[in-house]
Design an enzyme around this catalytic site. Structure first.
Site: not given
Length: 426
Positions: A202-204
């Site tokens: 989910t992280k950038v």
């Protein structure tokens, strides 16, 4: 129901048009993974091949990007937090102050080192740790503070650094949702004794799973290296091809929490796209702030003073008071989701009320009746965190990688639902 909302069978704002896909591979990502596949080395514990490991290359690149002295990649953000706490000397019976509003790992990692999470309330505008609440929670047993930069906001690092310094406490900075964010011109993650990152799907910045701990302190970095590789670190002598690169020092027992060579290669590629993607998210978030705030009366999440570069793991916005008083945030989230085909939801539940935080469900934490009593979340009732869960909605950053038309869709959906919110009380 007499409305044209999609949740009641009306035509949705968005229809079937897709949102930007996440993750998106950076140029060269496929080639980097293929190179590892045929390299003969898939783990840092594998025999040395004559070339630097991908993990070592990513560690150097990420440390340089952040402007910090040392980066130790880990298998997850959870692993980074646990090794950071242990490296700072946190252990059995110590108290660690954590924000009441965060992902479950913020508290479960404290339990994982046999310490006691102490929940402190958050600020109503940033949703990040309230320095005044931290000060009030300090006891003689307090060992560390974990500060989390949440959704798109940075915490008040000036105040928290001052409190930690005044009381001789370790400050662990959880920047899992803030890759590339800036505070006073420096990168988030570089203000604590240790900064930690997650590279979850989910992280950038992502490799599916993964994490990293960063620090300017070489001794802390060495402890973290031992803790994440079963007590082994790279030797000081030049590695010999065909022999292991990790040395069994006997200094400190650890566990296997290493990042694979595949993930490291992928992160090196993805890092080259991070700033450009963050800029797109930031521009689209600014447009959405205007559309939701100026036109509809919602209140976008604020960030702390001295934030110089904002990043968006999630876009968070507070519903108008008259809506919160009339209808649950969950119902508004469901209705906006139906309009957009985009998962909109309330922000995290307070950790002490979250079903994901339940020490009594794990026999390993039944160290003693006294310890179970100390880690029992039942006595907590923190009003700001509770109200935030009832009034803020959020969605994933990938939607902010779209076009201005996508942003207008989001605003239109919120407007339509707010216009008919009284029909959502069923």
């Amino acid at each position: 129901m007499g409305t044209h909302l999609a949740v009641h069978g009306g035509t949705p704002v968005r229809g079937a048009r897709p949102w930007p896909r996440w993750p998106r591979p950076a140029p060269g990502a496929g080639e980097a993974l293929a190179d590892v596949l045929t390299s003969g080395r898939w783990s840092i514990a594998s025999p040395h091949t004559g070339e630097p490991t991908r993990e070592r290359r990513f560690a150097a690149e990420f440390a340089a990007y952040l402007g910090t002295g040392h980066c130790v990649p880990t298998a997850s953000g959870t692993a980074a937090l646990m090794t950071a706490l242990e490296a700072c000397g946190t252990g059995a019976g110590d108290e660690v102050i954590v924000p009441a509003l965060s992902w479950a790992a913020t508290a479960s990692t404290v339990l994982g080192v046999n310490a006691v999470p102490v929940f402190a309330d958050v600020r109503p505008d940033t949703l990040c740790l309230d320095p005044a609440a931290v000060e009030a929670a300090i006891t003689p047993a307090t060992k560390a503070i974990v500060v989390v930069h949440l959704y798109s906001a940075l915490a008040d690092l000036d105040a928290l650094q001052a409190i930690a310094g005044r009381h001789g406490l370790a400050l662990v900075e959880d920047a899992a949702q803030a890759h590339g964010a800036g505070y006073r011109g420096l990168k988030a993650g570089t203000f604590g004794d240790v900064g930690t990152f997650s590279m979850h799907h989910t992280k950038v910045l992502t490799s599916g799973e993964g994490g990293a701990a960063v620090t300017d302190d070489p001794q802390l970095a060495r402890r973290i290296e031992h803790l994440r590789a079963d007590g082994r670190v790279r030797g000081t002598a030049a590695p010999v091809a065909g022999l292991p690169e990790l040395v069994e020092t006997g200094e400190l027992m650890g566990s296997n929490r290493c990042l694979s060579e595949f993930q490291s290669a992928l992160l090196s590629a993805q890092l080259t796209e991070l700033d450009a993607q963050n800029a797109v998210r930031r521009d689209n978030a600014a447009l959405l702030d205007r559309l939701l705030g100026d036109d509809l009366g919602l209140v976008p999440q604020r960030t702390s003073p001295h934030t110089t570069e904002r990043t968006y793991f999630g876009y968070a916005v507070r519903l108008p008071d008259h809506v919160v008083e009339a209808v649950p945030a969950t119902a508004v989230a469901e209705a906006v989701t139906a309009e957009l085909g985009l998962h909109v939801r309330p922000v995290y539940q307070p950790l002490y009320a979250s079903p994901l935080y339940d020490p009594a469900s794990r026999p390993r934490f039944a160290i003693s009746p006294d310890h179970l009593k100390r880690v029992d979340p039942a006595p907590y009732d923190l009003p700001v965190a509770h109200h935030a869960n009832r009034s803020f909605l959020t969605f994933h950053h990938s939607a902010l990688l779209g076009t201005t038309a996508d942003i207008h869709d989001i605003a239109e959906a919120f407007g339509r639902v707010l216009d008919h919110h009284t029909h959502l009380t069923h």
